[in-house]
Design an enzyme around this catalytic site. Structure first.
Site, PDB file in Angstrom:
ATOM      1  N   LYS A  69      -1.154   8.213  -0.571  1.00 48.96           N
ATOM      2  CA  LYS A  69      -0.143   9.268  -0.751  1.00 48.96           C
ATOM      3  C   LYS A  69       0.107   9.625  -2.226  1.00 48.96           C
ATOM      4  CE  LYS A  69       2.743   9.028   3.351  1.00 48.96           C
ATOM      5  NZ  LYS A  69       4.044   8.653   3.901  1.00 48.96           N
ATOM      6  N   ASP A 105       7.520  14.465   5.130  1.00 49.44           N
ATOM      7  CA  ASP A 105       8.303  13.299   5.581  1.00 49.44           C
ATOM      8  C   ASP A 105       9.813  13.549   5.555  1.00 49.44           C
ATOM      9  OD1 ASP A 105       6.360  11.500   6.337  1.00 49.44           O
ATOM     10  OD2 ASP A 105       6.172  10.574   4.354  1.00 49.44           O
TER      11      ASP A 105
HETATM   12  P1  NAP Z   1       6.282   2.021   0.350  1.00 50.78           P
HETATM   13  O1  NAP Z   1       6.156   3.213  -0.525  1.00 50.78           O
HETATM   14  O2  NAP Z   1       5.309   0.898   0.203  1.00 50.78           O
HETATM   15  O3  NAP Z   1       7.771   1.436   0.141  1.00 50.78           O
HETATM   16  C1  NAP Z   1       8.144   0.212   0.720  1.00 50.78           C
HETATM   17  C2  NAP Z   1       9.647  -0.007   0.613  1.00 50.78           C
HETATM   18  O4  NAP Z   1       9.951  -1.243   1.305  1.00 50.78           O
HETATM   19  C3  NAP Z   1      10.155  -0.187  -0.817  1.00 50.78           C
HETATM   20  O5  NAP Z   1      11.459   0.305  -0.937  1.00 50.78           O
HETATM   21  C4  NAP Z   1      10.138  -1.713  -0.975  1.00 50.78           C
HETATM   22  O6  NAP Z   1      11.061  -2.179  -1.905  1.00 50.78           O
HETATM   23  C5  NAP Z   1      10.596  -2.131   0.397  1.00 50.78           C
HETATM   24  N1  NAP Z   1      10.224  -3.517   0.699  1.00 50.78           N
HETATM   25  C6  NAP Z   1       8.971  -4.015   0.832  1.00 50.78           C
HETATM   26  N2  NAP Z   1       9.030  -5.328   1.157  1.00 50.78           N
HETATM   27  C7  NAP Z   1      10.356  -5.643   1.206  1.00 50.78           C
HETATM   28  C8  NAP Z   1      11.064  -6.843   1.482  1.00 50.78           C
HETATM   29  N3  NAP Z   1      10.429  -7.988   1.779  1.00 50.78           N
HETATM   30  N4  NAP Z   1      12.415  -6.815   1.442  1.00 50.78           N
HETATM   31  C9  NAP Z   1      13.065  -5.666   1.148  1.00 50.78           C
HETATM   32  N5  NAP Z   1      12.464  -4.507   0.882  1.00 50.78           N
HETATM   33  C10 NAP Z   1      11.116  -4.488   0.909  1.00 50.78           C
HETATM   34  O7  NAP Z   1       6.229   2.423   1.879  1.00 50.78           O
HETATM   35  P2  NAP Z   1       6.670   3.814   2.557  1.00 50.78           P
HETATM   36  O8  NAP Z   1       5.515   4.708   2.672  1.00 50.78           O
HETATM   37  O9  NAP Z   1       7.895   4.301   1.869  1.00 50.78           O
HETATM   38  O10 NAP Z   1       7.024   3.312   4.046  1.00 50.78           O
HETATM   39  C11 NAP Z   1       8.200   2.562   4.311  1.00 50.78           C
HETATM   40  C12 NAP Z   1       8.327   2.358   5.822  1.00 50.78           C
HETATM   41  O11 NAP Z   1       8.485   3.626   6.456  1.00 50.78           O
HETATM   42  C13 NAP Z   1       7.071   1.743   6.477  1.00 50.78           C
HETATM   43  O12 NAP Z   1       7.511   0.891   7.509  1.00 50.78           O
HETATM   44  C14 NAP Z   1       6.339   2.932   7.054  1.00 50.78           C
HETATM   45  O13 NAP Z   1       5.548   2.599   8.166  1.00 50.78           O
HETATM   46  C15 NAP Z   1       7.522   3.788   7.485  1.00 50.78           C
HETATM   47  N6  NAP Z   1       7.216   5.220   7.592  1.00 50.78           N
HETATM   48  C16 NAP Z   1       7.476   5.833   8.778  1.00 50.78           C
HETATM   49  C17 NAP Z   1       7.272   7.178   8.924  1.00 50.78           C
HETATM   50  C18 NAP Z   1       7.605   7.831  10.227  1.00 50.78           C
HETATM   51  O14 NAP Z   1       7.244   9.008  10.429  1.00 50.78           O
HETATM   52  N7  NAP Z   1       8.293   7.153  11.123  1.00 50.78           N
HETATM   53  C19 NAP Z   1       6.770   7.957   7.843  1.00 50.78           C
HETATM   54  C20 NAP Z   1       6.513   7.305   6.635  1.00 50.78           C
HETATM   55  C21 NAP Z   1       6.751   5.923   6.517  1.00 50.78           C
HETATM   56  P3  NAP Z   1      10.630  -2.582  -3.406  1.00 50.78           P
HETATM   57  O15 NAP Z   1      10.755  -1.328  -4.218  1.00 50.78           O
HETATM   58  O16 NAP Z   1      11.597  -3.635  -3.773  1.00 50.78           O
HETATM   59  O17 NAP Z   1       9.204  -3.093  -3.324  1.00 50.78           O
END
Ligand code: NAP
Length: 269
Positions: A69, A105
């Site tokens: 992304k 998103d």
């Molecule tokens: P990302 O950019 O990798 O961001 C991950 C987030 O999770 C960051 O805020 C990170 O915090 C936090 N995190 C990771 N491990 C953690 C832990 N052990 N404890 C607390 N916080 C933690 O991922 P993303 O693309 O934003 O996706 C996030 C979630 O949304 C995923 O589950 C993804 O599958 C879901 N999603 C769903 C949709 C949908 O349409 N339903 C669309 C997009 C994404 P730090 O900054 O501290 O690392």
């Protein structure tokens, strides 16, 4: 499906290319509207060359997901305003050889939330500051939400809060703040398979007046949503956002309104 010289190809780029629900969803939607389009997995060995392939093979567009992304941005010609402020792309459109990145998103999450609540003036806690959280933060601010961002890593959380113009708190402070909130959104990976027992907020602080959206789609009903359901909160599954962001992309790919019922049918099949 009749593939011929006029068939428009839409690709999917991302680590989940083997298991994505998007193939049946989009291909059924194309079929329902009798559109000469096909949605296919693209396996990326070299991102720069893959992007050149989109341009040079006349691919109409692609869905983009983790881990590309952000990485894909430097290979594109342009970002639309929304993708530019978010700094992440989940769709690429090939406009006569010019590759333009967009991001659906935030609007997808808004549509999912609006099925259960309004946004303007609501006190919202958004947990996370990654790609999805960034997209949602801007969309919620546009709608007049009263936003607090909570994140594990202070630096990224602070930066996002400053950019969108809202308060930042540490993730472990959500417990105290959630009592006064109207909407709670989990945009972290906490609760995702295989760590399904993890909760981003302690359940004793969840009260029935909350609307809770969890972006995590695997499992469908996360521990957070289970706890919120037990407390009689309105809950919103991550798959509603998945559906709506795909519906918005469909229009970008084809210029035609998506057959939402058909896409929903595949999602819940
Ligand atoms: P990302 O950019 O990798 O961001 C991950 C987030 O999770 C960051 O805020 C990170 O915090 C936090 N995190 C990771 N491990 C953690 C832990 N052990 N404890 C607390 N916080 C933690 O991922 P993303 O693309 O934003 O996706 C996030 C979630 O949304 C995923 O589950 C993804 O599958 C879901 N999603 C769903 C949709 C949908 O349409 N339903 C669309 C997009 C994404 P730090 O900054 O501290 O690392």
């Amino acid at each position: 499906m009749n593939i011929d010289g006029n068939t428009q190809i839409i690709g999917f780029i991302g680590s989940t290319y083997k298991t994505s629900i998007m193939y049946p969803m989009y291909n059924a939607a194309f079929k329902a509207l009798n559109l000469n389009y096909i949605y296919l997995p693209f396996v990326v060995n070299n991102l720069k060359k893959a992007v050149e392939g989109i341009r040079n093979l006349g691919i109409k567009g692609t869905g983009v997901t983790i881990p590309y992304k952000i990485k894909i941005i430097k290979f594109l010609d342009e970002l639309d305003k929304n993708a530019l402020r978010i700094g992440a792309v989940n769709v690429v459109l090939n406009k006569n050889g010019k590759l333009v990145g967009g991001n659906t998103d935030g609007l997808g999450a808004l549509k999912a939330l609006k099925e259960s609540t309004t946004i303007k003036g609501k006190r919202i806690i958004l947990m996370g500051a990654g790609g999805a959280a960034r997209a949602i933060a801007f969309a919620l601010k546009d709608e007049g939400g009263d936003l607090i961002i909570a994140n594990r890593t202070e630096k990224t959380g602070q930066e996002l809060a400053k950019t969108v113009g809202c308060q930042f708190i540490q993730l472990n402070q959500v417990n105290k703040k959630v009592i006064k909130a109207d909407i709670l959104i989990n945009a972290t990976v906490v609760g995702m398979n295989p760590k399904e027992n993890a909760l981003p907020v302690e359940n004793e602080f969840i009260t029935s007046s909350l609307v809770v959206l969890d972006l995590v789609t695997n499992p469908k009903e996360t521990k957070l949503l289970k706890e919120a359901k037990e407390k009689r909160c309105k809950i919103i599954y991550g798959e509603r956002m998945l559906l709506w962001q795909a519906v918005i992309k469909f229009k970008l790919f084809t210029g035609i309104d998506a057959p939402i019922k058909e896409m929903e049918r595949i999602l819940y099949d």
